[in-house]
Scaffold this motif. Structure first.
Motif, PDB file in Angstrom:
ATOM      1  N   ILE A 172       1.635   9.499  -6.342  1.00  0.00           N
ATOM      2  CA  ILE A 172       2.131  11.039  -6.108  1.00  0.00           C
ATOM      3  C   ILE A 172       3.153  10.780  -6.915  1.00  0.00           C
ATOM      4  CG2 ILE A 172       3.586  12.475  -4.463  1.00  0.00           C
ATOM      5  CD1 ILE A 172       2.119  10.758  -2.045  1.00  0.00           C
ATOM      6  N   PHE A 173       3.907  10.497  -7.149  1.00  0.00           N
ATOM      7  CA  PHE A 173       5.186  10.621  -8.526  1.00  0.00           C
ATOM      8  C   PHE A 173       4.347  11.055  -9.818  1.00  0.00           C
ATOM      9  CE2 PHE A 173       8.086   8.988  -4.848  1.00  0.00           C
ATOM     10  CZ  PHE A 173       8.587  10.752  -5.108  1.00  0.00           C
ATOM     11  N   ILE A 174       3.136   9.864  -9.986  1.00  0.00           N
ATOM     12  CA  ILE A 174       2.607   9.415 -11.398  1.00  0.00           C
ATOM     13  C   ILE A 174       1.987  11.196 -11.272  1.00  0.00           C
ATOM     14  CG2 ILE A 174       0.770   8.383 -10.860  1.00  0.00           C
ATOM     15  CD1 ILE A 174       3.571   7.400 -14.207  1.00  0.00           C
ATOM     16  N   SER A 175       1.793  11.469 -10.901  1.00  0.00           N
ATOM     17  CA  SER A 175       0.614  12.674 -10.344  1.00  0.00           C
ATOM     18  C   SER A 175       1.005  13.295 -11.227  1.00  0.00           C
ATOM     19  CB  SER A 175      -0.226  12.714  -9.246  1.00  0.00           C
ATOM     20  OG  SER A 175       1.287  13.546  -8.618  1.00  0.00           O
ATOM     21  N   PHE A 176       2.000  13.834 -11.089  1.00  0.00           N
ATOM     22  CA  PHE A 176       2.857  14.907 -11.828  1.00  0.00           C
ATOM     23  C   PHE A 176       2.842  14.639 -13.578  1.00  0.00           C
ATOM     24  CE2 PHE A 176       4.765  15.054  -7.861  1.00  0.00           C
ATOM     25  CZ  PHE A 176       4.460  16.377  -7.195  1.00  0.00           C
ATOM     26  N   ILE A 177       3.139  13.231 -14.180  1.00  0.00           N
ATOM     27  CA  ILE A 177       3.039  13.035 -15.679  1.00  0.00           C
ATOM     28  C   ILE A 177       2.081  13.123 -16.175  1.00  0.00           C
ATOM     29  CG2 ILE A 177       4.014  11.323 -17.381  1.00  0.00           C
ATOM     30  CD1 ILE A 177       6.107  10.584 -14.619  1.00  0.00           C
ATOM     31  N   SER A 179      -7.095   4.606  -6.719  1.00  0.00           N
ATOM     32  CA  SER A 179      -8.002   3.301  -6.665  1.00  0.00           C
ATOM     33  C   SER A 179      -7.801   1.891  -6.288  1.00  0.00           C
ATOM     34  CB  SER A 179      -9.015   3.497  -7.548  1.00  0.00           C
ATOM     35  OG  SER A 179      -8.183   2.878  -8.926  1.00  0.00           O
ATOM     36  N   LEU A 180      -6.298   1.359  -6.364  1.00  0.00           N
ATOM     37  CA  LEU A 180      -5.980   0.173  -6.473  1.00  0.00           C
ATOM     38  C   LEU A 180      -4.910   0.792  -5.043  1.00  0.00           C
ATOM     39  CD1 LEU A 180      -4.575  -2.677  -7.558  1.00  0.00           C
ATOM     40  CD2 LEU A 180      -2.820  -1.547  -7.724  1.00  0.00           C
ATOM     41  N   THR A 181      -4.957   1.315  -4.342  1.00  0.00           N
ATOM     42  CA  THR A 181      -4.206   1.928  -2.538  1.00  0.00           C
ATOM     43  C   THR A 181      -6.036   1.293  -2.143  1.00  0.00           C
ATOM     44  OG1 THR A 181      -2.691   3.238  -3.661  1.00  0.00           O
ATOM     45  CG2 THR A 181      -3.219   3.374  -1.632  1.00  0.00           C
ATOM     46  N   GLY A 182      -6.642   1.700  -2.405  1.00  0.00           N
ATOM     47  CA  GLY A 182      -8.593   2.433  -1.807  1.00  0.00           C
ATOM     48  C   GLY A 182      -8.239   0.684  -1.522  1.00  0.00           C
ATOM     49  N   ILE A 200      -2.599  12.506 -14.895  1.00  0.00           N
ATOM     50  CA  ILE A 200      -3.760  12.478 -13.816  1.00  0.00           C
ATOM     51  C   ILE A 200      -4.796  11.052 -14.014  1.00  0.00           C
ATOM     52  CG2 ILE A 200      -5.555  13.420 -12.672  1.00  0.00           C
ATOM     53  CD1 ILE A 200      -3.254  14.966 -11.420  1.00  0.00           C
ATOM     54  N   PRO A 201      -4.422  10.473 -14.828  1.00  0.00           N
ATOM     55  CA  PRO A 201      -5.506   9.775 -14.742  1.00  0.00           C
ATOM     56  C   PRO A 201      -5.055   8.131 -14.271  1.00  0.00           C
ATOM     57  CG  PRO A 201      -5.825  10.701 -16.941  1.00  0.00           C
ATOM     58  CD  PRO A 201      -5.065  11.286 -15.779  1.00  0.00           C
ATOM     59  N   ALA A 202      -3.980   8.650 -14.402  1.00  0.00           N
ATOM     60  CA  ALA A 202      -3.168   7.150 -14.018  1.00  0.00           C
ATOM     61  C   ALA A 202      -2.947   6.873 -12.618  1.00  0.00           C
ATOM     62  CB  ALA A 202      -1.444   6.940 -14.930  1.00  0.00           C
ATOM     63  N   ALA A 203      -2.692   8.711 -11.673  1.00  0.00           N
ATOM     64  CA  ALA A 203      -2.638   8.568 -10.744  1.00  0.00           C
ATOM     65  C   ALA A 203      -4.015   8.392 -10.054  1.00  0.00           C
ATOM     66  CB  ALA A 203      -2.257   9.955 -10.298  1.00  0.00           C
ATOM     67  N   ILE A 204      -5.514   8.581 -10.246  1.00  0.00           N
ATOM     68  CA  ILE A 204      -6.453   8.247  -9.673  1.00  0.00           C
ATOM     69  C   ILE A 204      -6.452   6.500 -10.368  1.00  0.00           C
ATOM     70  CG2 ILE A 204      -8.861   8.277 -10.633  1.00  0.00           C
ATOM     71  CD1 ILE A 204      -8.551  11.347 -11.607  1.00  0.00           C
ATOM     72  N   ILE A 250       0.708  -1.192   0.427  1.00  0.00           N
ATOM     73  CA  ILE A 250       0.115  -0.035   0.024  1.00  0.00           C
ATOM     74  C   ILE A 250       0.937   1.401   0.237  1.00  0.00           C
ATOM     75  CG2 ILE A 250      -1.827   1.356   1.887  1.00  0.00           C
ATOM     76  CD1 ILE A 250      -2.982  -1.336   2.387  1.00  0.00           C
ATOM     77  N   MET A 251       2.069   1.379   0.585  1.00  0.00           N
ATOM     78  CA  MET A 251       2.684   2.387   0.938  1.00  0.00           C
ATOM     79  C   MET A 251       3.115   2.417  -0.481  1.00  0.00           C
ATOM     80  SD  MET A 251       4.748   1.579   4.939  1.00  0.00           S
ATOM     81  CE  MET A 251       5.971   2.776   4.807  1.00  0.00           C
ATOM     82  N   GLY A 252       3.835   1.086  -1.026  1.00  0.00           N
ATOM     83  CA  GLY A 252       5.153   1.518  -1.850  1.00  0.00           C
ATOM     84  C   GLY A 252       3.697   2.371  -3.531  1.00  0.00           C
ATOM     85  N   VAL A 253       2.765   1.694  -2.831  1.00  0.00           N
ATOM     86  CA  VAL A 253       2.044   2.380  -4.342  1.00  0.00           C
ATOM     87  C   VAL A 253       1.008   3.318  -4.323  1.00  0.00           C
ATOM     88  CG1 VAL A 253      -0.707   1.995  -5.428  1.00  0.00           C
ATOM     89  CG2 VAL A 253       0.672  -0.133  -5.015  1.00  0.00           C
ATOM     90  N   SER A 254       1.222   3.830  -3.034  1.00  0.00           N
ATOM     91  CA  SER A 254       0.393   5.342  -2.708  1.00  0.00           C
ATOM     92  C   SER A 254       1.278   6.506  -3.214  1.00  0.00           C
ATOM     93  CB  SER A 254       0.692   5.215  -0.987  1.00  0.00           C
ATOM     94  OG  SER A 254      -0.679   4.148  -0.536  1.00  0.00           O
ATOM     95  N   ILE A 255       3.023   6.089  -2.826  1.00  0.00           N
ATOM     96  CA  ILE A 255       4.170   6.826  -2.874  1.00  0.00           C
ATOM     97  C   ILE A 255       3.918   6.607  -5.330  1.00  0.00           C
ATOM     98  CG2 ILE A 255       6.414   7.072  -3.695  1.00  0.00           C
ATOM     99  CD1 ILE A 255       6.677   5.500  -0.005  1.00  0.00           C
ATOM    100  N   PHE A 256       3.877   5.511  -5.890  1.00  0.00           N
ATOM    101  CA  PHE A 256       3.772   5.558  -6.413  1.00  0.00           C
ATOM    102  C   PHE A 256       2.867   7.050  -7.938  1.00  0.00           C
ATOM    103  CE2 PHE A 256       2.074   4.294 -10.397  1.00  0.00           C
ATOM    104  CZ  PHE A 256       2.610   3.884 -11.962  1.00  0.00           C
TER     105      PHE A 256
END
Length: 230
Positions: free
Chosen positions: A122-127, A137-140, A129-133, A114-120
């Motif tokens: 955050i970083f992917i959101s800069f590139i 959702s996977l984290t949730g 937004i759909p990928a971050a969402i 969960i921590m790994g996916v959450s950090i990913f």
């Protein structure tokens, strides 16, 4: 954060690293800011758990060589952390939870994921937004699984209230520290002392925690009231 920052700085400087120094410096910084934290159960549990892992992890990990790596790592972390946190929990809350050993086999790797996916996320959101969402959702979903597992294991009723630690229970719990001794005959026992300690403590606490019932009856003429206290 303090510990990681100190560790990272010394890694850059190529100096010898001593995790116990980081633990003591972190403790000192927190107490300089908030001295009263010393009496906070959360503070005591955090530092006792971390100290337990630093001191006892390798010995417990050695006794779990026959287990799959992911299970052995989770068990070693759990056992070494609980060795110093159990006395704190008994002192403040008069409780002992034997289900923690079982639940952490699954929960620790799951929380790490969960921590790994959450950090990913955050970083992917800069590139993107759909990928971050999507990753969010996977984290949730993973969090829901961990909550489900926690509720299921807590439903096994393996959390016990202890107001007086009997000598027999103390001996049963101390069996779990046998793998820590640097003695060849103890090494051959592997994980068995820990398993025996867990099973015996559950049996003992289950037999010793049968609820007592008190029944009170109040009558007034034709009226009758019953109170059942468990």
């Amino acid at each position: 954060v303090f510990m990681f920052t100190l560790f990272f700085i010394q890694s850059i400087l190529f100096r010898d690293r001593n995790v116990f120094n980081y633990l003591m410096i972190t403790c000192s910084i927190i107490l300089l800011i908030s001295p009263w934290e010393l009496f906070n159960p959360g503070f005591q549990l955090s530092f006792s758990a971390t100290a337990g892992i630093l001191i006892f992890y390798k010995q417990y990990r050695r006794s779990l060589k026959s287990f799959p790596e992911i299970i052995a790592d989770s068990l070693a972390v759990t056992l070494s952390a609980q060795l110093l946190t159990v006395p704190v929990i008994l002192y403040h809350m008069n409780q002992i939870n034997t289900a923690g050993i079982v639940s952490n086999i699954v929960i620790i790797p799951l929380i790490t994921l969960i921590m790994g996916v959450s950090i990913f996320s955050i970083f992917i959101s800069f590139i993107s937004i759909p990928a971050a969402i999507f990753s969010g959702s996977l984290t949730g979903f993973l969090v829901k699984i961990s909550i489900f597992i926690t509720h299921f294991i807590s439903g096994l009723n393996l959390n016990f209230f202890i107001y007086e630690l009997s000598p027999l229970l103390a001996v049963i719990l101390l069996i779990s520290v046998i793998p820590l001794f640097n003695y060849s005959k103890f090494h051959k026992l592997k994980f068995y002392p820990i398993a025996i300690s867990i099973i015996m403590s559950v049996i003992y606490l289950k037999s010793d925690s049968k609820p007592e019932k008190y029944k009170y009856v109040v009558t007034d003429g034709n009226s009758r009231a019953e109170i059942l206290e468990e």
